[in-house]
Design a protein around this motif. Structure first.
Motif, PDB file in Angstrom:
ATOM      1  N   GLY A 264       0.870  -1.175   0.000  1.00 16.41           N
ATOM      2  CA  GLY A 264       0.000   0.000   0.000  1.00 16.41           C
ATOM      3  C   GLY A 264       0.897   1.212   0.000  1.00 16.41           C
ATOM      4  O   GLY A 264       1.984   1.183  -0.588  1.00 16.41           O
ATOM      5  N   ASN A 265       0.468   2.267   0.674  1.00 13.23           N
ATOM      6  CA  ASN A 265       1.379   3.402   0.838  1.00 13.23           C
ATOM      7  C   ASN A 265       2.560   3.013   1.698  1.00 13.23           C
ATOM      8  O   ASN A 265       3.694   3.345   1.425  1.00 13.23           O
ATOM      9  CB  ASN A 265       0.622   4.559   1.472  1.00 13.23           C
ATOM     10  N   GLY A 266       2.251   2.282   2.786  1.00 12.45           N
ATOM     11  CA  GLY A 266       3.297   1.583   3.518  1.00 12.45           C
ATOM     12  C   GLY A 266       3.380   0.200   2.893  1.00 12.45           C
ATOM     13  O   GLY A 266       2.372  -0.318   2.416  1.00 12.45           O
TER      14      GLY A 266
ATOM     15  N   ASN B 122       3.500  10.182  -4.590  1.00  9.72           N
ATOM     16  CA  ASN B 122       3.570   8.788  -4.150  1.00  9.72           C
ATOM     17  C   ASN B 122       2.508   7.905  -4.773  1.00  9.72           C
ATOM     18  O   ASN B 122       2.430   6.724  -4.443  1.00  9.72           O
ATOM     19  CB  ASN B 122       3.442   8.733  -2.619  1.00  9.72           C
ATOM     20  N   ASP B 123       1.653   8.446  -5.648  1.00  8.81           N
ATOM     21  CA  ASP B 123       0.563   7.625  -6.180  1.00  8.81           C
ATOM     22  C   ASP B 123       1.057   6.813  -7.371  1.00  8.81           C
ATOM     23  O   ASP B 123       1.444   7.377  -8.399  1.00  8.81           O
ATOM     24  CB  ASP B 123      -0.619   8.509  -6.579  1.00  8.81           C
ATOM     25  N   LEU B 124       1.029   5.497  -7.215  1.00 11.33           N
ATOM     26  CA  LEU B 124       1.589   4.641  -8.262  1.00 11.33           C
ATOM     27  C   LEU B 124       0.838   4.785  -9.587  1.00 11.33           C
ATOM     28  O   LEU B 124       1.433   4.618 -10.662  1.00 11.33           O
ATOM     29  CB  LEU B 124       1.579   3.172  -7.815  1.00 11.33           C
ATOM     30  N   ARG B 125      -0.449   5.110  -9.524  1.00 10.75           N
ATOM     31  CA  ARG B 125      -1.197   5.269 -10.782  1.00 10.75           C
ATOM     32  C   ARG B 125      -0.580   6.361 -11.642  1.00 10.75           C
ATOM     33  O   ARG B 125      -0.380   6.184 -12.843  1.00 10.75           O
ATOM     34  CB  ARG B 125      -2.670   5.593 -10.497  1.00 10.75           C
TER      35      ARG B 125
ATOM     36  N   GLU C   7       2.874   5.133 -12.918  1.00 11.22           N
ATOM     37  CA  GLU C   7       2.754   4.176 -14.036  1.00 11.22           C
ATOM     38  C   GLU C   7       2.359   4.888 -15.317  1.00 11.22           C
ATOM     39  O   GLU C   7       2.884   4.589 -16.404  1.00 11.22           O
ATOM     40  CB  GLU C   7       1.727   3.095 -13.695  1.00 11.22           C
TER      41      GLU C   7
ATOM     42  N   ALA D 226      -3.216  -5.155  -0.677  1.00  8.92           N
ATOM     43  CA  ALA D 226      -3.260  -3.695  -0.475  1.00  8.92           C
ATOM     44  C   ALA D 226      -3.274  -2.971  -1.830  1.00  8.92           C
ATOM     45  O   ALA D 226      -3.186  -3.618  -2.878  1.00  8.92           O
ATOM     46  CB  ALA D 226      -2.128  -3.212   0.422  1.00  8.92           C
ATOM     47  N   GLY D 227      -3.390  -1.638  -1.787  1.00 10.19           N
ATOM     48  CA  GLY D 227      -3.667  -0.833  -2.990  1.00 10.19           C
ATOM     49  C   GLY D 227      -2.884  -1.251  -4.222  1.00 10.19           C
ATOM     50  O   GLY D 227      -3.459  -1.539  -5.277  1.00 10.19           O
ATOM     51  N   ILE D 228      -1.566  -1.321  -4.096  1.00  9.50           N
ATOM     52  CA  ILE D 228      -0.739  -1.672  -5.250  1.00  9.50           C
ATOM     53  C   ILE D 228      -0.825  -3.166  -5.550  1.00  9.50           C
ATOM     54  O   ILE D 228      -1.014  -3.580  -6.695  1.00  9.50           O
ATOM     55  CB  ILE D 228       0.732  -1.249  -4.994  1.00  9.50           C
TER      56      ILE D 228
ATOM     57  N   ASN E 164      -4.177  -4.028  -7.138  1.00 15.06           N
ATOM     58  CA  ASN E 164      -4.618  -3.342  -8.361  1.00 15.06           C
ATOM     59  C   ASN E 164      -3.614  -3.264  -9.498  1.00 15.06           C
ATOM     60  O   ASN E 164      -4.011  -3.057 -10.641  1.00 15.06           O
ATOM     61  CB  ASN E 164      -5.046  -1.910  -8.014  1.00 15.06           C
ATOM     62  N   SER E 165      -2.329  -3.373  -9.219  1.00 14.25           N
ATOM     63  CA  SER E 165      -1.373  -3.168 -10.307  1.00 14.25           C
ATOM     64  C   SER E 165      -0.880  -4.497 -10.885  1.00 14.25           C
ATOM     65  O   SER E 165       0.008  -5.153 -10.344  1.00 14.25           O
ATOM     66  CB  SER E 165      -0.174  -2.338  -9.829  1.00 14.25           C
TER      67      SER E 165
HETATM   68  P1  ADP Z   1      -2.613   2.763   2.554  1.00 18.32           P
HETATM   69  O1  ADP Z   1      -1.330   2.162   2.993  1.00 18.32           O
HETATM   70  O2  ADP Z   1      -2.620   4.247   2.623  1.00 18.32           O
HETATM   71  O3  ADP Z   1      -3.838   2.100   3.089  1.00 18.32           O
HETATM   72  P2  ADP Z   1      -3.481   1.650   0.009  1.00 18.32           P
HETATM   73  O4  ADP Z   1      -3.484   0.215   0.381  1.00 18.32           O
HETATM   74  O5  ADP Z   1      -4.760   2.334  -0.234  1.00 18.32           O
HETATM   75  O6  ADP Z   1      -2.579   2.493   0.991  1.00 18.32           O
HETATM   76  O7  ADP Z   1      -2.569   1.768  -1.321  1.00 18.32           O
HETATM   77  C1  ADP Z   1      -2.273   2.994  -1.895  1.00 18.32           C
HETATM   78  C2  ADP Z   1      -1.432   2.767  -3.132  1.00 18.32           C
HETATM   79  O8  ADP Z   1      -2.136   1.900  -4.035  1.00 18.32           O
HETATM   80  C3  ADP Z   1      -1.151   4.056  -3.888  1.00 18.32           C
HETATM   81  O9  ADP Z   1       0.198   4.111  -4.280  1.00 18.32           O
HETATM   82  C4  ADP Z   1      -2.028   3.913  -5.122  1.00 18.32           C
HETATM   83  O10 ADP Z   1      -1.470   4.576  -6.200  1.00 18.32           O
HETATM   84  C5  ADP Z   1      -2.019   2.408  -5.347  1.00 18.32           C
HETATM   85  N1  ADP Z   1      -3.127   2.015  -6.219  1.00 18.32           N
HETATM   86  C6  ADP Z   1      -4.445   2.048  -5.959  1.00 18.32           C
HETATM   87  N2  ADP Z   1      -5.143   1.655  -7.051  1.00 18.32           N
HETATM   88  C7  ADP Z   1      -4.246   1.387  -8.027  1.00 18.32           C
HETATM   89  C8  ADP Z   1      -4.337   0.952  -9.387  1.00 18.32           C
HETATM   90  N3  ADP Z   1      -5.504   0.718  -9.968  1.00 18.32           N
HETATM   91  N4  ADP Z   1      -3.188   0.781 -10.081  1.00 18.32           N
HETATM   92  C9  ADP Z   1      -2.001   1.009  -9.499  1.00 18.32           C
HETATM   93  N5  ADP Z   1      -1.857   1.425  -8.232  1.00 18.32           N
HETATM   94  C10 ADP Z   1      -2.960   1.617  -7.501  1.00 18.32           C
END
Ligand code: ADP
Length: 604
Positions: free
Chosen positions: A198-200, A270-273, A276, A318-320, A323-324
């Motif tokens: 995720g972010n972490g 810091n946003d991977l979207r 990318e 987690a986020g990355i 989703n990635s």
């Molecule tokens: P947190 O640790 O704040 O809870 P998250 O689990 O929400 O973090 O993850 C956040 C990360 O996930 C960000 O870097 C965001 O860019 C990435 N992210 C979310 N959706 C996508 C996606 N569709 N493609 C790539 N990266 C993504």
């Protein structure tokens, strides 16, 4: 049942009211910019409402009544980042626990103060329901000493509690269990590497349900490249920055926690979207950020596969991680040597959600399964809290449990008995042991490791289906081996050892373990104590004037067992108890009291 999960960061608060069994949200709220003029809150993603200047207490006092209205709250679960040495399981919060969490602030100055404000505010607003603290570090309490120790002078590290603790515990534990469930397998049979990105971001090696290695350390700064955190950096580089740039501790803190990682590398945040998208357009810094991120994670996966002696499942979450597909592809390509084959189509099309939380992305015949699992930290916290609130966590500790000190010993199968003692040899009883049907044998064997040997280990009868050699930690050094801590009988993928008997030697490829602390109980005892087979409990050892507490003690219940706790010789030495008589399983003058039950996902 409704559990309110409170996740209080330094400047934000997330509140989820949910059903702990299903994870279904009844309602949720978020508060941003706590403590500043721009503070605001929103309920169920609605319009932001101003809370100018509110601190945690003021914010929760305003938001909780608006969030809850007439809704019932049965229990409140608090995320607490650092549990230090003391908290290795969720705990019900009282004034003493609150003070203990406060005492941990020096270990987690960025996190625990926010968590603590949340606890104080929520206890003030909801005084009549149980409050439970669930710690990020608790799942990693099982890290072996070799994994949690930094190579710093021991006295200094001990003085300041400097060791590796690990974080994101509820998420790693939750996704590991979800993955095992989805595969229809028992987590106690699996070696899983969980990648929380995720972010972490952190990665954990989960061996048969227990965390044995993880990438975050004393603080969440160590390990992987994160959104704004650097992860691993040569400490010498920091010394250079201090000397050349004149950076002090606060400036380094900001640099490493807020300005590094993907943000520092990419220069676009810091946003991977975004990173990318720009990388696809040719931005070199963004490409580099992705390459460094993926390389670091690949390196950890390889290392953790070595730590585990192989890997059965690799989980992305987690986020990355969820989703990635590109990050997963980069990290998981060319892992055939680990038996892991990514199915590119499944990887591209994998979609997970709380309603449909798991997807397998490996080829059908891949020996190592690759998976995407939707994490749900709030549900993990809610489930732990609900379990603890429902269970009587204090067990009947009135009855004392006798201790036996278990000296090193071996269990042999029929074939090994024949090879060591000659064809047709039978184990001959020397004296009965306290567990009915078991006996110490006349026969003894020698064990030989790469560095040294230990002679005269007593064989215990009767013969078993598997060979098992149980030694104590200090024996590892004599032999020059690393033996995993295991439940008795759980010898798969344990360490190799050579046995020597009068008729020959046998090289075991596995079977050497340090036995996990355990208590044998008859079902009647278990009922009396209010525990069940495979529960994990804490016990207090009563020796003169010293109260030593052993956590992570496994309860084993069988009609064949007599009530007795088994410690190995090292543990007995630590507790300053000595056997009344020498022997394989020597009774002692010591005894233990059960303190509390630890609720675990692993067996839940
Ligand atoms: P947190 O640790 O704040 O809870 P998250 O689990 O929400 O973090 O993850 C956040 C990360 O996930 C960000 O870097 C965001 O860019 C990435 N992210 C979310 N959706 C996508 C996606 N569709 N493609 C790539 N990266 C993504």
């Amino acid at each position: 049942m409704n559990v309110l999960v409170v996740n209080c960061g330094s400047s934000s608060i997330k509140l989820d009211l949910l059903d702990p069994a299903t994870g279904v949200r009844v309602k949720k709220a978020s508060v941003e910019r706590v403590g500043s003029e721009g503070c605001s809150f929103a309920i169920d993603g609605g319009d932001a409402q101003a809370l100018a200047g509110a601190d945690h207490l003021a914010a929760l006092k305003a938001v909780l009544p608006a969030l809850l209205g007439e809704l019932r709250v049965d229990c409140v679960g608090h995320r607490v980042v650092h549990g230090g040495e003391r908290f290795n399981a969720p705990v019900r919060i009282d004034d003493e626990v609150e003070a203990a969490i406060e005492a941990l602030v020096p270990l987690a100055p960025l996190h625990n103060p926010g968590n603590l404000s949340g606890i104080r505010a929520a206890r003030a607003v909801l005084p009549d329901v149980p409050h439970v603290a669930v710690f990020d570090t608790a799942f990693h309490a099982t890290l072996p000493t070799r994994a949690k120790t930094y190579a710093l002078p021991v006295e200094l590290a001990t003085k300041h509690g400097i060791r590796r603790y690990g974080f994101h515990g509820p998420s790693h534990q939750y996704v590991a269990n979800r993955a095992a469930e989805a595969l229809g397998e028992d987590i106690r049979d699996l070696r899983i590497i969980t990648c929380h990105l995720g972010n972490g971001a952190s990665v954990t090696a989960v061996e048969y349900g227990r965390s044995v290695e993880t990438s975050m350390g004393l603080t969440p700064l160590e390990g992987l490249v994160m959104g704004t955190r650097a992860g691993d950096v040569d400490a010498g580089a920091l010394l250079t920055l201090m000397r050349e740039e004149g950076l002090d501790a606060d400036a380094l803190d900001k640099l490493l926690n807020k300005e590094s990682g993907l943000a520092g590398l990419s220069g676009v945040g810091n946003d991977l979207r975004d990173i990318e998208a720009r990388a696809a357009e040719g931005d070199e810094r963004c490409r580099l950020a992705i390459q460094v991120f993926c390389h670091r994670l690949r390196k950890y996966i390889g290392a953790y596969a070595a730590v585990l002696g192989g890997v059965d499942v690799i989980v992305f979450t987690a986020g990355i991680g969820e989703n990635s597909a590109t990050i997963r592809h980069r990290v998981l390509q060319r892992l055939d040597f680990l038996g892991a084959r990514l199915d590119e189509d499944k990887n591209r099309s994998a979609r997970v959600s709380q309603a449909s939380p798991t997807a397998v992305i490996s080829e059908d015949h891949s020996r190592t399964r690759l998976m995407v699992v939707a994490t749900d930290e709030a549900q993990a916290i809610a489930a732990e809290s609900a379990k603890l609130a429902a269970a009587a966590d204090k067990v009947d500790g009135g009855t004392r449990i006798p201790i036996a000190i278990s000296a090193r010993h071996v269990h042999l199968n029929r074939q090994t008995v024949a090879l060591l003692f000659g064809e047709g040899a039978e184990l001959t009883p020397y004296k009965p042991l306290s567990q009915p049907g078991q006996f110490a044998c006349e026969q003894k064997v020698n064990i030989i490791g790469p560095k040294g040997r230990i002679d005269g280990l007593r064989v215990l009868g009767p013969v078993r289906s598997q060979n098992q050699v149980e030694i104590a930690r200090t024996d590892e050094f004599k032999l020059g081996v690393d033996a995993p801590v295991r439940d008795s009988g759980d010898t798969a993928q344990s360490a190799p050892i050579t046995l020597e008997g009068p008729a020959g030697t046998v090289q075991l490829t596995e079977g050497l373990i340090c036995a996990r602390r355990h208590i044998h109980m008859h079902p009647d005892d278990a009922a009396r104590f209010g525990v069940a087979d495979k529960d994990v409990v804490e016990v207090a050892v009563d020796t003169d004037g010293r109260d030593l507490i052993f956590g992570d003690v496994l309860v084993r219940v069988s009609p064949k067992y007599a009530l007795e706790m088994h410690l190995d010789t090292d543990e007995a030495n630590a507790a300053e108890i000595t056997p009344d008589v020498e022997g394989v399983l020597a009774p002692t003058h010591g005894s233990v009291r059960l303190l509390r039950k630890r609720t675990e996902f692993v067996h839940g």
